[in-house]
Design a protein around this motif. Structure first.
Motif, PDB file in Angstrom:
ATOM      1  N   GLN A  83       5.780  11.595 -11.501  1.00  0.00           N
ATOM      2  CA  GLN A  83       4.447  11.086 -10.675  1.00  0.00           C
ATOM      3  C   GLN A  83       3.867  10.017 -11.652  1.00  0.00           C
ATOM      4  N   MET A  84       4.090  10.230 -13.099  1.00  0.00           N
ATOM      5  CA  MET A  84       3.424   9.323 -13.850  1.00  0.00           C
ATOM      6  C   MET A  84       3.894   7.881 -13.679  1.00  0.00           C
ATOM      7  N   ILE A  85       5.337   7.753 -13.249  1.00  0.00           N
ATOM      8  CA  ILE A  85       5.847   6.544 -13.077  1.00  0.00           C
ATOM      9  C   ILE A  85       5.702   5.896 -11.716  1.00  0.00           C
ATOM     10  N   VAL A  86       5.598   6.619 -10.781  1.00  0.00           N
ATOM     11  CA  VAL A  86       6.101   6.316  -9.267  1.00  0.00           C
ATOM     12  C   VAL A  86       4.965   5.249  -8.920  1.00  0.00           C
ATOM     13  N   VAL A  87       3.511   5.191  -9.420  1.00  0.00           N
ATOM     14  CA  VAL A  87       2.601   4.006  -8.863  1.00  0.00           C
ATOM     15  C   VAL A  87       3.017   2.753  -9.589  1.00  0.00           C
ATOM     16  N   PRO A  88       3.322   2.784 -10.942  1.00  0.00           N
ATOM     17  CA  PRO A  88       3.625   1.595 -11.310  1.00  0.00           C
ATOM     18  C   PRO A  88       5.087   0.980 -10.785  1.00  0.00           C
ATOM     19  N   LEU A  89       5.949   1.778 -10.575  1.00  0.00           N
ATOM     20  CA  LEU A  89       7.106   1.492 -10.205  1.00  0.00           C
ATOM     21  C   LEU A  89       7.235   0.863  -8.740  1.00  0.00           C
ATOM     22  N   VAL A  90       6.403   1.514  -7.754  1.00  0.00           N
ATOM     23  CA  VAL A  90       6.369   1.034  -6.546  1.00  0.00           C
ATOM     24  C   VAL A  90       5.500  -0.323  -6.312  1.00  0.00           C
ATOM     25  N   PHE A  91       4.379  -0.264  -7.028  1.00  0.00           N
ATOM     26  CA  PHE A  91       3.601  -1.556  -7.281  1.00  0.00           C
ATOM     27  C   PHE A  91       4.574  -2.587  -7.758  1.00  0.00           C
ATOM     28  N   ASN A 182     -11.633  -0.749  -4.357  1.00  0.00           N
ATOM     29  CA  ASN A 182     -11.441  -0.683  -5.965  1.00  0.00           C
ATOM     30  C   ASN A 182      -9.903  -0.153  -6.169  1.00  0.00           C
ATOM     31  N   PRO A 183      -9.259  -1.449  -6.189  1.00  0.00           N
ATOM     32  CA  PRO A 183      -7.753  -1.325  -6.308  1.00  0.00           C
ATOM     33  C   PRO A 183      -7.173  -0.613  -7.388  1.00  0.00           C
ATOM     34  N   LEU A 184      -7.917  -0.595  -8.667  1.00  0.00           N
ATOM     35  CA  LEU A 184      -7.470   0.188  -9.843  1.00  0.00           C
ATOM     36  C   LEU A 184      -7.960   1.697  -9.234  1.00  0.00           C
ATOM     37  N   GLY A 185      -8.813   1.776  -8.732  1.00  0.00           N
ATOM     38  CA  GLY A 185      -9.285   3.237  -8.382  1.00  0.00           C
ATOM     39  C   GLY A 185      -8.045   3.945  -7.507  1.00  0.00           C
ATOM     40  N   LEU A 193      -0.856   4.687   0.554  1.00  0.00           N
ATOM     41  CA  LEU A 193      -1.236   3.245   1.470  1.00  0.00           C
ATOM     42  C   LEU A 193      -2.091   2.238   0.909  1.00  0.00           C
ATOM     43  N   GLN A 194      -3.242   2.512   0.126  1.00  0.00           N
ATOM     44  CA  GLN A 194      -3.857   1.601  -0.290  1.00  0.00           C
ATOM     45  C   GLN A 194      -3.170   0.752  -1.479  1.00  0.00           C
ATOM     46  N   VAL A 195      -2.419   1.219  -2.243  1.00  0.00           N
ATOM     47  CA  VAL A 195      -1.572   0.683  -3.207  1.00  0.00           C
ATOM     48  C   VAL A 195      -0.551  -0.112  -2.384  1.00  0.00           C
ATOM     49  N   VAL A 196       0.063   0.229  -1.418  1.00  0.00           N
ATOM     50  CA  VAL A 196       1.042  -0.703  -0.706  1.00  0.00           C
ATOM     51  C   VAL A 196       0.375  -1.918  -0.264  1.00  0.00           C
ATOM     52  N   VAL A 197      -0.673  -1.570   0.639  1.00  0.00           N
ATOM     53  CA  VAL A 197      -1.666  -3.008   1.005  1.00  0.00           C
ATOM     54  C   VAL A 197      -1.802  -3.815  -0.111  1.00  0.00           C
ATOM     55  N   PHE A 198      -2.364  -3.155  -1.323  1.00  0.00           N
ATOM     56  CA  PHE A 198      -2.841  -4.032  -2.377  1.00  0.00           C
ATOM     57  C   PHE A 198      -1.719  -4.845  -2.986  1.00  0.00           C
ATOM     58  N   SER A 199      -0.166  -4.039  -2.897  1.00  0.00           N
ATOM     59  CA  SER A 199       0.779  -4.776  -3.543  1.00  0.00           C
ATOM     60  C   SER A 199       1.138  -6.095  -2.692  1.00  0.00           C
TER      61      SER A 199
END
Ligand code: ASP
Length: 482
Positions: A83-91, A182-185, A193-199
């Motif tokens: 779970q720790m790595i999934v957001v940076p990996l996907v981004f 607040n993308p960092l949020g 979904l917000q991470v995907v749109v931001f990326s």
């Protein structure tokens, strides 16, 4: 005729290294038969869980609870690491996936068609799930003692009419909510979904800028991908122990009777996943005349790895490699579709979430009329898009769906005991869906170059990367001239 004086588009000049080159870390797991270790872990977990569970009478319930928690410790660490790595990996992967596109025109076409196709197949998966659950009625096979035994005094009261359905006036607000103010949020709280749109927005901005300016950030994201995949490799050492511990913990808590009681539910989800797989095989046969056995043989390693890791994000490098090398997909398509699909295209998860929702409604005696089923469908489409591609999160997101249709969320306690096996199976179906999408898009969206030419250029760039020690290659000449 090529125009010598046309200013080339920045996107056609930058070539980030493909994520597929990180697949060697994963292939050693396949060669080491991780899937077999996982199956052994599962089997031993059930045995130990049954022996040490309170129903066997060897240990008191308190002691058995403590043992369960300690056995599950490697599992908790495994889940936390992924779970720790999934957001940076996907981004990083979505942005670099966009940057690997051929040109803006192609990107726009693949993007729109892919998202449309994702929505259609997700809706189909939910329809299969809902129909099966209504037809088989797995909730009717659950005795009230089982519910009582699993949830004790927590059995919730069903409150009628507590559900608020968003009206047409709420739609604009909901749509703008997808844009992260607040993308960092969103990154911190894992709002996928917000991470995907931001990326996507950052990716599109990057590929519209001059390569001199986009290259440093793309290089940095490349390092981020390497870092995350290294952590993945480490966490995989824990995978068999994680599965063993988590399964024994839940078997300990549930007991044999409850496990047997849940068989119809588990069977319904597995049947649904098989039906969905059959739909995929049909699509593949129609578009490429590839027979089912042939296709399954080509994608076998990815399926086994998805089954072992329960994470579509982790297997991305191998999925890209398989799409290109075994299914003949063009790199510019696979590098864009796989990271996007691994994050938002979760047909297996959507099917599972719809069956679980109907199952729990049946268990708690909640009547689901046509309107409620429609609401389940719409919510599941959104929820499966927003489900992070890591182990066991489909069930967490399910709580949200249950809440929105008035089904008691405490029901999660009943189904979490058998979730490990369902998570592994739905993840395999999720990644198959992404691979099939790649093949479909490869056929559906034309390009200037053939798959062979793209692959030839990709390996030429890779040699160049190794000589120069660069991660992102910038071509200064107009590719139209070559
Ligand atoms: N583990 C799934 C995946 O990564 C998500 C889920 O829990 O359904 O695809």
């Amino acid at each position: 005729m090529p125009n010598r004086y046309r200013i080339p588009e920045p996107l056609s000049l930058i070539h980030p290294r493909s994520l597929k080159y990180l697949s060697s870390q994963l292939q050693s797991l396949v060669r080491g038969r991780l899937w077999l270790k996982i199956l052994i872990g599962m089997f031993l977990g059930i045995i130990i869980g049954l022996i040490l569970g309170p129903s066997a009478g060897f240990v008191s319930p308190d002691v058995s609870y403590t043992i369960g928690e300690w056995l599950a410790l490697p599992g908790y660490i495994f889940l936390a690491l992924l779970q720790m790595i999934v957001v940076p990996l996907v981004f990083a992967s979505i942005i670099r996936g966009i940057a690997s596109g051929e040109d803006m025109e192609q990107l726009k076409m693949v993007g729109l068609r892919t998202v449309g196709y994702f929505l259609a197949t997700t809706a189909l998966a939910i329809l299969i799930g809902l129909s099966l659950a209504l037809l088989i009625g797995p909730g009717n096979y659950i005795s009230s003692e089982l519910v009582q035994g699993t949830m004790g005094s927590e059995i919730p009261e069903v409150t009628e009419g507590a559900v608020t359905t968003p009206g047409i006036a709420d739609v604009p607000g909901l749509v703008t909510n997808i844009l992260p103010t607040n993308p960092l949020g969103s990154l911190v709280t894992g709002q996928m979904l917000q991470v995907v749109v931001f990326s996507i927005i950052i990716g599109l901005a990057l590929v519209s800028m001059s390569p001199v300016q986009s290259k440093p950030l793309l290089d940095l994201l490349g390092s981020l991908q390497e870092v995350t995949m290294t952590v993945v490799r480490w966490s995989m050492l824990l995978a068999p122990f994680a599965v063993f511990g988590l399964i024994s913990k839940f078997t300990l808590n549930l007991g044999l009777d409850a496990l047997v009681g849940m068989l119809v539910y588990v069977g319904t989800v597995l049947l649904g996943l098989l039906l969905l797989l059959a739909v995929y095989l049909l699509i593949i046969f129609i578009i490429s005349r590839k027979g089912p056995i042939d296709f399954l043989r080509s994608v076998r390693d990815v399926l086994l790895l998805a089954f072992s890791t329960s994470s579509s994000a982790v297997v991305m490098p191998l999925s890209i490699k398989t799409a290109e090398e075994k299914l003949g997909v063009r790199p510019s398509i696979s590098q864009f579709v796989i990271p996007l699909g691994a994050t938002i295209n979760m047909n297996g998860t959507a099917l599972y979430q719809s069956i679980a929702a109907v199952f729990l409604a049946q268990v708690f005696g909640v009547e689901l009329g046509f309107g409620a089923l429609l609401l389940v469908m719409v919510t599941v489409v959104g929820a499966s898009i927003g489900t992070p591609s890591t182990p066991g999160v489909g069930i967490v997101i399910l709580a949200m769906i249950l809440g929105s249709v008035g089904i008691p969320t405490a029901g999660i306690a009943l189904i979490i005991g058998v979730d490990r096996i369902l998570d592994m199976s739905r993840t395999s179906v999720n990644v198959t869906g992404d691979l099939v999408t790649c093949a479909v898009m490869d056929k559906w969206v034309g390009g200037k170059k053939t798959a062979m030419l793209e692959k030839f250029e990709d390996s030429k760039l890779e040699t160049q990367r190794q000589i120069l020690g660069e991660d992102v290659i910038v071509n200064s000449d107009n590719p139209d001239e070559s």
